[in-house]
Write an enzyme that holds these catalytic residues in place. Structure first.
Site, PDB file in Angstrom:
ATOM      1  CG  ASP A  42      -2.856  -1.532  61.270  1.00  0.00           C
ATOM      2  OD1 ASP A  42      -4.081  -1.764  61.266  1.00  0.00           O
ATOM      3  OD2 ASP A  42      -2.195  -1.402  62.324  1.00  0.00           O
ATOM      4  CB  SER A  43      -6.842  -4.808  58.517  1.00  0.00           C
ATOM      5  OG  SER A  43      -7.302  -3.809  57.636  1.00  0.00           O
ATOM      6  CG  ASP A  81      -4.627   2.089  60.330  1.00  0.00           C
ATOM      7  OD1 ASP A  81      -4.723   2.961  61.197  1.00  0.00           O
ATOM      8  OD2 ASP A  81      -5.112   0.945  60.438  1.00  0.00           O
ATOM      9  CE  LYS A 111      -7.916   3.061  61.451  1.00  0.00           C
ATOM     10  NZ  LYS A 111      -7.187   2.379  62.554  1.00  0.00           N
ATOM     11  CD  GLU A 113      -4.676   0.102  66.230  1.00  0.00           C
ATOM     12  OE1 GLU A 113      -4.291  -0.366  67.310  1.00  0.00           O
ATOM     13  OE2 GLU A 113      -4.915  -0.599  65.238  1.00  0.00           O
ATOM     14  CD  GLU A 180     -11.593  -2.801  65.562  1.00  0.00           C
ATOM     15  OE1 GLU A 180     -10.818  -1.899  65.166  1.00  0.00           O
ATOM     16  OE2 GLU A 180     -11.442  -4.006  65.264  1.00  0.00           O
TER      17      GLU A 180
END
Ligand code: KIV
Length: 270
Positions: A42-43, A81, A111, A113, A180
């Site tokens: 999502d970057s 993501d 993925k 978070e 991270e």
């Protein structure tokens, strides 16, 4: 194409390579280089959509960009993501949103978070056939809680919480874990404690693999975090090509004869 099982088996072997990609041409380059995993992060919000944070990225954004990446990827595992608030609010919405990444965008895994709220969800998704990559440490979707992007797990209590959550997500069925911006010694301990592979970003050399944002790696980003490394200077190349194009059009040098054609049979219209 590797499966999540192949990646699990790779833990502790040769390092796993993972890079982000958000579009077809970049994904093709990343895939051809032999990268094990392509993460459609999502970057995307920062690298390609012009947002300051990842928060505005939508499920539709992720589906569109993941589908573009999947279309041209032959060998790498494609992981999508899950964007801010697309999971973790309501279970059936979370499942539907994650399912779209596999059904509509051809990703092989998602993925998340993670936090305490994603342990049960991980179990549910895995039971339903949606492989989960967990993400702990600095989770950029919490930017408003952190007040920026600070290093995580720097005191004993925080480090223990990360290890506990890592173990809980492994137990729940996650096939790998991104760590991270955490101390290298914490990442090494988590890697020792888990059977599933850890993939580090700003987490030192002892994870089972490494991930970076492709724009940072090729030197396209205007800014990159200190734990990243620039391996090329695509921005300078692009700036020089675009400057040359603008000058060539302005000077009348482009298009030249070889870039145009005339149709002999066409009568003058004007
Ligand atoms: O969104 C992303 O690109 C990520 C990686 C940096 C791990 O989450």
């Amino acid at each position: 194409m590797p499966t999540v099982r192949d990646l699990k088996a790779k833990a502790g072997d040769e390092p796993i390579t993972m890079l982000t990609a958000y579009d077809a041409p970049t994904a093709a380059i990343v895939d051809e280089a032999g990268t094990d995993i392509i993460l459609v992060g999502d970057s995307l919000g920062n690298t390609s959509l012009g947002y300051e944070t990842t928060l505005p990225v939508t499920v539709d954004d992720m589906v569109r960009h993941t589908a573009a990446v999947s279309r041209v990827t032959d060998d790498a595992l494609v992981v999508a993501d899950m964007p801010f608030l697309s999971i973790g609010v309501d279970e059936s919405d979370s499942v539907e949103n994650a399912g779209r990444m596999l059904k509509e965008a051809d990703a092989q895994a998602v993925k998340l978070e993670c936090g305490p709220h994603t342990v049960e969800l991980t179990e549910k998704l895995v039971q339903l056939g949606i492989p989960v990559m967990a993400h702990l440490g600095l989770t950029p979707q919490h930017v408003n809680q952190y007040g920026g992007y600070p290093r995580q797990g720097t005191d004993q209590e925080a480090a223990e919480r990360i290890l506990e959550l890592a173990e809980a997500h492994e137990e729940a069925g996650a096939f790998s874990l991104v760590l991270e911006h955490v101390p290298a010694n914490l990442a090494a301990d988590v890697t020792q404690a888990l059977e599933i592979p850890t993939i580090g970003i700003g987490a030192g050399p002892d994870c089972d693999g490494q991930v970076l944002v492709v724009d940072d790696v090729v030197g396209l980003s205007e800014w990159a975090p200190s734990f990243s490394k620039q391996f090329g200077n695509v921005r300078a190349e692009m700036e020089s090509a675009v400057d040359d194009y603008v000058s060539a059009v302005e000077s009348g040098e482009f298009p030249a004869e070889e870039h145009s054609h005339e149709e002999a049979d066409l009568e003058d219209l004007y």
